[in-house]
Design a protein around this motif. Structure first.
Motif, PDB file in Angstrom:
ATOM      1  N   TYR A   1       0.825  -1.214   0.000  1.00 40.61           N
ATOM      2  CA  TYR A   1       0.000   0.000   0.000  1.00 40.61           C
ATOM      3  C   TYR A   1       0.856   1.260   0.000  1.00 40.61           C
ATOM      4  N   PHE A   2       1.855   1.289   0.881  1.00 37.47           N
ATOM      5  CA  PHE A   2       2.643   2.515   1.012  1.00 37.47           C
ATOM      6  C   PHE A   2       3.786   2.586  -0.005  1.00 37.47           C
ATOM      7  N   LEU A   3       4.611   1.539  -0.073  1.00 31.86           N
ATOM      8  CA  LEU A   3       5.757   1.578  -0.976  1.00 31.86           C
ATOM      9  C   LEU A   3       5.332   1.419  -2.427  1.00 31.86           C
ATOM     10  N   GLY A   4       4.271   0.640  -2.653  1.00 35.38           N
ATOM     11  CA  GLY A   4       3.796   0.468  -4.017  1.00 35.38           C
ATOM     12  C   GLY A   4       3.333   1.779  -4.618  1.00 35.38           C
ATOM     13  N   ARG A   5       2.704   2.581  -3.811  1.00 33.11           N
ATOM     14  CA  ARG A   5       2.230   3.894  -4.300  1.00 33.11           C
ATOM     15  C   ARG A   5       3.392   4.828  -4.606  1.00 33.11           C
ATOM     16  N   MET A   6       4.460   4.699  -3.836  1.00 27.93           N
ATOM     17  CA  MET A   6       5.585   5.620  -4.012  1.00 27.93           C
ATOM     18  C   MET A   6       6.562   5.152  -5.083  1.00 27.93           C
ATOM     19  N   TYR A   7       6.807   3.821  -5.146  1.00 26.06           N
ATOM     20  CA  TYR A   7       7.884   3.332  -6.012  1.00 26.06           C
ATOM     21  C   TYR A   7       7.415   2.385  -7.120  1.00 26.06           C
ATOM     22  N   GLY A   8       6.123   2.066  -7.163  1.00 22.99           N
ATOM     23  CA  GLY A   8       5.624   1.263  -8.258  1.00 22.99           C
ATOM     24  C   GLY A   8       5.594  -0.232  -7.996  1.00 22.99           C
ATOM     25  N   ILE A   9       5.283  -0.976  -9.061  1.00 26.05           N
ATOM     26  CA  ILE A   9       5.030  -2.410  -8.932  1.00 26.05           C
ATOM     27  C   ILE A   9       6.287  -3.200  -8.594  1.00 26.05           C
ATOM     28  N   GLU A  10       7.463  -2.720  -8.993  1.00 26.55           N
ATOM     29  CA  GLU A  10       8.686  -3.451  -8.651  1.00 26.55           C
ATOM     30  C   GLU A  10       8.938  -3.413  -7.147  1.00 26.55           C
ATOM     31  N   ALA A  11       8.529  -2.331  -6.494  1.00 24.48           N
ATOM     32  CA  ALA A  11       8.631  -2.273  -5.033  1.00 24.48           C
ATOM     33  C   ALA A  11       7.715  -3.311  -4.400  1.00 24.48           C
ATOM     34  N   VAL A  12       6.535  -3.516  -4.987  1.00 27.40           N
ATOM     35  CA  VAL A  12       5.611  -4.533  -4.487  1.00 27.40           C
ATOM     36  C   VAL A  12       6.234  -5.922  -4.621  1.00 27.40           C
ATOM     37  N   ALA A  13       6.970  -6.155  -5.718  1.00 27.03           N
ATOM     38  CA  ALA A  13       7.638  -7.437  -5.906  1.00 27.03           C
ATOM     39  C   ALA A  13       8.685  -7.673  -4.818  1.00 27.03           C
ATOM     40  N   TRP A  14       9.456  -6.640  -4.485  1.00 29.20           N
ATOM     41  CA  TRP A  14      10.442  -6.766  -3.408  1.00 29.20           C
ATOM     42  C   TRP A  14       9.763  -7.011  -2.062  1.00 29.20           C
ATOM     43  N   ILE A  15       8.640  -6.355  -1.831  1.00 23.29           N
ATOM     44  CA  ILE A  15       7.881  -6.572  -0.601  1.00 23.29           C
ATOM     45  C   ILE A  15       7.378  -8.016  -0.552  1.00 23.29           C
ATOM     46  N   SER A  16       6.951  -8.553  -1.682  1.00 20.77           N
ATOM     47  CA  SER A  16       6.484  -9.941  -1.741  1.00 20.77           C
ATOM     48  C   SER A  16       7.606 -10.899  -1.372  1.00 20.77           C
ATOM     49  N   LEU A  17       8.808 -10.646  -1.897  1.00 24.52           N
ATOM     50  CA  LEU A  17       9.961 -11.489  -1.557  1.00 24.52           C
ATOM     51  C   LEU A  17      10.299 -11.373  -0.077  1.00 24.52           C
ATOM     52  N   LEU A  18      10.253 -10.148   0.456  1.00 21.32           N
ATOM     53  CA  LEU A  18      10.516  -9.937   1.881  1.00 21.32           C
ATOM     54  C   LEU A  18       9.497 -10.683   2.734  1.00 21.32           C
ATOM     55  N   ALA A  19       8.241 -10.674   2.308  1.00 23.76           N
ATOM     56  CA  ALA A  19       7.194 -11.360   3.066  1.00 23.76           C
ATOM     57  C   ALA A  19       7.444 -12.870   3.086  1.00 23.76           C
ATOM     58  N   MET A  20       7.865 -13.433   1.953  1.00 27.79           N
ATOM     59  CA  MET A  20       8.167 -14.869   1.903  1.00 27.79           C
ATOM     60  C   MET A  20       9.315 -15.214   2.855  1.00 27.79           C
ATOM     61  N   ALA A  21      10.346 -14.369   2.866  1.00 30.88           N
ATOM     62  CA  ALA A  21      11.484 -14.604   3.757  1.00 30.88           C
ATOM     63  C   ALA A  21      11.084 -14.438   5.221  1.00 30.88           C
ATOM     64  N   ALA A  22      10.236 -13.453   5.493  1.00 29.79           N
ATOM     65  CA  ALA A  22       9.823 -13.174   6.870  1.00 29.79           C
ATOM     66  C   ALA A  22       9.079 -14.358   7.485  1.00 29.79           C
ATOM     67  N   GLN A  23       8.319 -15.083   6.676  1.00 32.04           N
ATOM     68  CA  GLN A  23       7.564 -16.214   7.203  1.00 32.04           C
ATOM     69  C   GLN A  23       8.496 -17.287   7.753  1.00 32.04           C
ATOM     70  N   VAL A  24       9.655 -17.450   7.134  1.00 30.38           N
ATOM     71  CA  VAL A  24      10.649 -18.409   7.625  1.00 30.38           C
ATOM     72  C   VAL A  24      11.375 -17.854   8.842  1.00 30.38           C
ATOM     73  N   LEU A  25      11.805 -16.603   8.757  1.00 24.98           N
ATOM     74  CA  LEU A  25      12.580 -16.002   9.840  1.00 24.98           C
ATOM     75  C   LEU A  25      11.782 -15.899  11.135  1.00 24.98           C
ATOM     76  N   LEU A  26      10.485 -15.640  11.028  1.00 25.42           N
ATOM     77  CA  LEU A  26       9.651 -15.518  12.224  1.00 25.42           C
ATOM     78  C   LEU A  26       9.465 -16.852  12.939  1.00 25.42           C
ATOM     79  N   GLN A  27       9.491 -17.946  12.191  1.00 23.98           N
ATOM     80  CA  GLN A  27       9.258 -19.262  12.797  1.00 23.98           C
ATOM     81  C   GLN A  27      10.535 -19.947  13.267  1.00 23.98           C
ATOM     82  N   TRP A  28      11.670 -19.537  12.724  1.00 20.36           N
ATOM     83  CA  TRP A  28      12.928 -20.241  13.025  1.00 20.36           C
ATOM     84  C   TRP A  28      13.266 -20.268  14.520  1.00 20.36           C
ATOM     85  N   PRO A  29      13.173 -19.153  15.270  1.00 22.33           N
ATOM     86  CA  PRO A  29      13.570 -19.180  16.684  1.00 22.33           C
ATOM     87  C   PRO A  29      12.768 -20.163  17.536  1.00 22.33           C
ATOM     88  N   GLY A  30      11.531 -20.473  17.143  1.00 19.20           N
ATOM     89  CA  GLY A  30      10.690 -21.338  17.962  1.00 19.20           C
ATOM     90  C   GLY A  30      10.903 -22.817  17.750  1.00 19.20           C
TER      91      GLY A  30
END
Length: 244
Positions: A138-167
């Protein structure tokens, strides 16, 4: 955009296929190695980490193939795009395709958590990831376009692993072990049993890619609209069917 909707369908299909196959087959095998107090036996730890490394290697090979064949893949799944849109789709592919590694590892983690009776952590991680994707888009996509959304999508995929790893240690999995026992009977059993599940889910999920590929020849916005419809179906399945 149509380019994002079409390209995002590739990791989404891989997510559905790999996660379903890995989780379905791994849960009973990992569960039988659980000792009193939900800890895994020594052999169970070795098998779980072997599956981790095997899956990581497999995903790395798939990723390399996708990256080297990106032009052919874009031409195959987006035959109706103009040269300009196809160029955008190629750039989005190079950004988002590495997400398949995190998608596959998420399936491995979900199996480990579910085998201990823990369904809350994977669900909470998925919720956090969706919030990252929604707010970031919503925020970065409006400012930087669809490629920013793609980077956010990749970050979200990585975050799902990183959030679960410590447990992982809290549910009985030992600290990381550099082990690779491909000769183990249970490990071989996971690979053999995964194939029918993987093929079955892949055939179903490939319908999304085929539908969106055909939609690229229709008026602009058709592929994106079709993607939203599939998301709605996925939402209903994830909220009403999968919990059962």
């Amino acid at each position: 955009t149509d380019a994002y909707a079409v390209i995002f369908s590739v990791p989404f299909v891989l997510f559905a296929s790999f996660s379903t196959a890995i989780t379905t087959v791994m849960i009973p095998i990992v569960a039988k190695h659980r000792l009193t107090g939900s800890k895994l036996s020594a052999s169970g730890n070795n098998e779980v980490w072997t599956l981790f490394h095997s899956l990581l290697l497999l995903l790395a090979v798939v990723l390399v193939i996708l990256l080297f064949a990106v032009d052919q893949i874009v031409a195959l799944i987006a035959p109706g795009f103009t040269d300009e849109t196809r160029g955008l789709a190629r750039r989005l592919s190079l950004i988002m395709f590495p997400g398949i590694v995190f998608i596959g590892l998420n399936g491995w983690m979900q199996a480990v958590y579910n085998s201990s009776g823990n369904f809350t952590t994977p669900a909470a991680a998925a919720l956090s990831v969706n919030l990252i994707l929604i707010l970031g888009s919503y925020f970065l996509g409006r400012m930087y376009g669809i490629e920013a959304v793609a980077w956010i999508s990749l970050l979200a995929m990585a975050a799902q692993v990183l959030l679960q790893w410590p447990g992982l240690r809290r549910i009985g999995l030992a600290s990381y072990k550099a082990v690779l026992m491909w000769h183990d009977r249970n490990v071989l059993g996971v690979f053999k049993r995964s194939m029918p599940v993987l093929l079955g889910t892949s055939v179903l999920q490939l319908c999304q890619i085929i539908d969106r590929a055909q939609a690229t020849s229709l008026p602009a916005g058709s592929a994106a609209a079709l993607g939203f419809a599939w998301r709605l179906i996925a939402l209903l399945l994830s909220t009403l069917v999968q919990p059962l």
